[in-house]
Write a protein that holds these residues in place. Structure first.
Motif, PDB file in Angstrom:
ATOM      1  N   VAL A  50       0.847  -1.199   0.000  1.00 24.11           N
ATOM      2  CA  VAL A  50       0.000   0.000   0.000  1.00 24.11           C
ATOM      3  C   VAL A  50       0.878   1.244   0.000  1.00 24.11           C
ATOM      4  O   VAL A  50       0.632   2.194  -0.749  1.00 24.11           O
ATOM      5  N   LEU A  51       1.923   1.239   0.815  1.00 26.50           N
ATOM      6  CA  LEU A  51       2.846   2.380   0.840  1.00 26.50           C
ATOM      7  C   LEU A  51       3.492   2.575  -0.528  1.00 26.50           C
ATOM      8  O   LEU A  51       3.624   3.705  -1.005  1.00 26.50           O
ATOM      9  N   LYS A  52       3.874   1.480  -1.163  1.00 23.77           N
ATOM     10  CA  LYS A  52       4.487   1.550  -2.490  1.00 23.77           C
ATOM     11  C   LYS A  52       3.522   2.176  -3.501  1.00 23.77           C
ATOM     12  O   LYS A  52       3.906   3.038  -4.297  1.00 23.77           O
ATOM     13  N   MET A  53       2.263   1.758  -3.445  1.00 22.79           N
ATOM     14  CA  MET A  53       1.248   2.299  -4.343  1.00 22.79           C
ATOM     15  C   MET A  53       1.068   3.807  -4.104  1.00 22.79           C
ATOM     16  O   MET A  53       1.001   4.588  -5.047  1.00 22.79           O
ATOM     17  N   LEU A  54       0.996   4.210  -2.827  1.00 21.65           N
ATOM     18  CA  LEU A  54       0.840   5.631  -2.494  1.00 21.65           C
ATOM     19  C   LEU A  54       2.044   6.436  -2.974  1.00 21.65           C
ATOM     20  O   LEU A  54       1.898   7.552  -3.483  1.00 21.65           O
ATOM     21  N   TYR A  55       3.221   5.866  -2.849  1.00 20.48           N
ATOM     22  CA  TYR A  55       4.445   6.528  -3.302  1.00 20.48           C
ATOM     23  C   TYR A  55       4.417   6.711  -4.816  1.00 20.48           C
ATOM     24  O   TYR A  55       4.727   7.786  -5.333  1.00 20.48           O
ATOM     25  N   LYS A  56       4.008   5.658  -5.521  1.00 15.98           N
ATOM     26  CA  LYS A  56       3.938   5.730  -6.984  1.00 15.98           C
ATOM     27  C   LYS A  56       2.883   6.728  -7.458  1.00 15.98           C
ATOM     28  O   LYS A  56       3.006   7.300  -8.533  1.00 15.98           O
TER      29      LYS A  56
END
Length: 106
Positions: A11-17
């Motif tokens: 989820v953090l990766k998605m938000l970062y992207k």
């Protein structure tokens, strides 16, 4: 930026992207599932006694009860995990459990 390969890390990766600024404070909602209103009220008191800003709501469609905890924080994997563990500890005596988190993205 690297993220753990578990659900929270993804989820953090998605938000970062999506371009969310990880250096700015974000409004993060943590969810605690409870079995009924009475348990939810007990969890709510326990969480508030520990300094959490929370409210209890029942889903109109499913009838399920959830305590929503609101925290303004930097998006940090370790802190998110620690908060979820703390929510689990505080809600477990009332048959509650941490059930995820979310950030509103505009």
């Amino acid at each position: 930026m690297k993220f753990p390969k578990d659900a929270d890390g993804q989820v953090l990766k998605m938000l970062y992207k999506e371009g969310l600024n990880f250096k700015e404070l974000q409004n993060v909602d943590f969810f605690v599932s409870v079995s009924d209103k009475r348990s939810g009220e007990s969890v709510l008191k326990s969480l508030r006694d520990e300094g959490f800003s929370c409210e209890l709501e029942q889903d109109d469609e499913t009838g399920e009860w959830t305590c929503y905890c609101f925290i303004k924080m930097l998006l940090n994997y370790d802190e998110i995990i620690d908060i979820q563990k703390r929510l689990d500890e505080l809600s477990k005596p009332y048959d509650g459990y941490s059930d995820g988190w979310a950030v509103m993205v505009e």
